[in-house]
Design a protein around this motif. Structure first.
Motif, PDB file in Angstrom:
ATOM      1  N   THR A   1       0.830  -1.204   0.000  1.00  0.00           N
ATOM      2  CA  THR A   1       0.000   0.000   0.000  1.00  0.00           C
ATOM      3  C   THR A   1       0.866   1.257   0.000  1.00  0.00           C
ATOM      4  N   PHE A   2       0.263   2.351  -0.489  1.00  0.00           N
ATOM      5  CA  PHE A   2       0.846   3.686  -0.381  1.00  0.00           C
ATOM      6  C   PHE A   2      -0.260   4.608   0.127  1.00  0.00           C
ATOM      7  N   ALA A   3       0.003   5.344   1.196  1.00  0.00           N
ATOM      8  CA  ALA A   3      -1.015   6.223   1.773  1.00  0.00           C
ATOM      9  C   ALA A   3      -0.383   7.536   2.207  1.00  0.00           C
ATOM     10  N   TYR A   4      -1.042   8.611   1.842  1.00  0.00           N
ATOM     11  CA  TYR A   4      -0.576   9.951   2.220  1.00  0.00           C
ATOM     12  C   TYR A   4      -1.797  10.824   2.505  1.00  0.00           C
ATOM     13  N   THR A   5      -1.840  11.459   3.653  1.00  0.00           N
ATOM     14  CA  THR A   5      -2.851  12.460   3.929  1.00  0.00           C
ATOM     15  C   THR A   5      -2.136  13.794   4.091  1.00  0.00           C
ATOM     16  N   GLY A   6      -2.616  14.784   3.348  1.00  0.00           N
ATOM     17  CA  GLY A   6      -1.867  16.022   3.224  1.00  0.00           C
ATOM     18  C   GLY A   6      -2.376  17.157   4.088  1.00  0.00           C
ATOM     19  N   SER A   7      -1.793  18.326   3.849  1.00  0.00           N
ATOM     20  CA  SER A   7      -2.182  19.537   4.550  1.00  0.00           C
ATOM     21  C   SER A   7      -3.516  20.050   4.024  1.00  0.00           C
ATOM     22  N   TYR A   8      -4.004  21.095   4.659  1.00  0.00           N
ATOM     23  CA  TYR A   8      -5.272  21.701   4.247  1.00  0.00           C
ATOM     24  C   TYR A   8      -5.026  22.636   3.056  1.00  0.00           C
TER      25      TYR A   8
END
Length: 343
Positions: free
Chosen positions: A167-174
C-alpha cells in the motif's frame, strides 16, 4: 451499516453498480455521468467523467442516513486515488479492518495499493460529505499521447507501493484552493465538447495541485514546517472571508493577529498555505477584485470605488488594477457600457 462494492475500473460500470445499490436517477452524457439520489437512505448526487488518458473523476456530495462503506475492489489493477474532502470528513482504509486515515474538510489524500487490497471509504451517517476522487490507472500506459504516457509513468514511480509494500497512503495539509476549483467545476453550464474540455482542464489542474501539495508537504516535513492545526486553519479561513466582506477596513497584521488570536507568523503561514499569497497580497487582491465587481455592477465613479474598497490613492489603485487586468480602471469602466463610453 450498509456496504457498497465496486468491482470495476470502468466508470460506466461503477455508476451502474452505484445506481443498483443506492437507487436514484442516472443521467448520462458522452463520458459523463450524474446519479441523483433522494430516498430514505441517501440524498445528494454523485458525478463522474472519464477521459481518454486513463483518468476518471468522481465527486460525491451525499448525506447517508446511516454509516456506509464504499469498497473499491479491482481484481486486475487498482488505480491511484487522488482524493480531496471539500466538506465534512471521510475515512479511508485498505480493507474494512485496515488502519483508518481521516480526511478532514479541505484535506488531500493519495492512496494506492496492490490489487489484492481493497480501497475502503467510510461515510458517516447524517453528515453532508463532499469528496472528490481522481482515479489514475497507471497500469494501462497505452494512450499514444507522449505527454499523458509520461505523466502516468511519473505517477507510477512516485505514488505506487515500493520496497515490497502492498500500500501507499498519504494524507496532506489543508488546501482551500482545490475547493475553489471544485466550485468552478459545478459552475460549468456549457454542453458538449466545450463542457468536456473545461471539465478536463479543471480536473487536470486539481490533479496537479494535489501532486504539488504532496511535494510541498514532504519539503515542509523535512524542514519542520506546517505547524498549523485544523482549528487554526478554520480561524484563518474565517478571517479571509471577513476580509472579503469588509475590504474597506484598514487591516494590519497586528489587527488580524488580535482578531484571530494567531501570531503574525502563523497568519502568514496560513494565508500562504490556503491562498498562495502573503496576508498583504491577499488583501490587495481582494480589494482589486471587489473594485472590478463594483465597476461592472454600480454607477460609482473610480474615486468613489477606490475609497469604498479601503484604498486612498487613485494612482496606486490604477497601478495594481492594471497589473491584474491589463488595462486602466477608467478604460475598463468605459468599455462596460457602450452608452457611457460615448457620452
Amino acid at each position: 451499516m450498509k456496504i457498497v462494492y465496486l468491482k470495476s475500473n470502468n466508470i460506466e460500470n461503477i455508476f451502474n453498480q452505484l445506481q443498483q445499490d443506492l437507487g436514484g436517477s442516472l443521467v448520462t452524457r458522452p463520458q459523463e455521468y450524474n446519479l441523483q439520489l433522494d430516498n430514505n437512505y441517501v440524498r445528494g448526487e454523485i458525478r463522474g467523467i472519464s477521459f481518454k488518458n486513463n483518468i476518471a473523476f468522481m465527486e460525491f456530495d451525499l448525506i447517508f442516513s446511516e454509516d456506509t462503506l464504499i469498497i473499491n475492489n479491482m481484481p486486475v489493477s487498482n488505480p491511484i486515488h487522488f482524493m480531496y474532502c471539500a466538506q465534512g470528513k471521510v475515512a479511508h482504509s485498505f480493507g474494512i479492518k485496515g488502519e483508518k486515515r481521516l480526511l478532514n474538510q479541505f484535506q488531500t489524500g493519495i492512496f494506492s495499493c496492490d490489487p489484492s487490497k481493497d480501497t475502503t471509504l467510510f461515510f458517516e451517517g447524517n453528515e453532508n460529505i463532499k469528496l472528490s476522487n481522481i482515479m489514475v490507472d497507471t497500469h494501462k500506459v497505452t494512450s499514444g499521447d507522449e505527454g499523458s504516457d509520461l505523466l502516468q509513468k511519473q505517477l507510477l514511480k512516485t505514488f505506487m507501493p515500493k520496497n515490497n509494500n502492498e500500500t501507499f497512503a498519504y494524507t496532506g495539509s489543508y488546501n482551500l484552493q482545490i475547493a475553489e476549483k471544485m466550485q468552478q467545476l459545478e459552475a460549468i453550464t456549457q454542453k458538449g465538447l466545450v463542457r468536456n474540455l473545461l471539465t478536463k482542464g479543471i480536473v487536470h489542474l486539481i490533479l496537479a495541485m494535489e501532486i504539488q501539495q504532496h511535494k510541498e508537504d514532504k519539503k515542509n516535513a523535512k524542514n519542520n514546517f506546517g505547524s498549523l492545526s485544523r482549528e487554526e486553519i478554520e480561524d484563518i479561513k474565517e478571517m479571509a472571508n471577513f476580509i472579503k466582506n469588509y475590504p474597506e477596513i484598514q487591516y494590519s497584521l497586528k489587527y488580524l493577529s488580535k482578531k484571530t488570536g494567531l501570531s503574525p507568523a502563523k497568519l502568514q503561514e496560513g494565508f500562504k498555505l490556503l491562498f498562495d499569497r502573503t496576508v498583504t497580497d491577499y488583501i490587495r487582491n481582494i480589494r482589486v477584485e471587489t473594485a472590478e465587481h463594483l465597476i461592472k455592477t454600480t454607477d460609482l465613479n473610480i474615486s468613489e470605488i477606490v475609497y469604498s474598497v479601503g484604498l486612498t490613492s487613485r494612482s496606486y489603485f490604477s497601478k495594481i488594477f492594471k497589473e491584474k487586468y491589463n488595462c486602466s480602471p477608467k478604460y475598463y469602466q468605459d468599455h462596460q457600457n457602450p452608452i457611457a463610453a460615448t457620452a
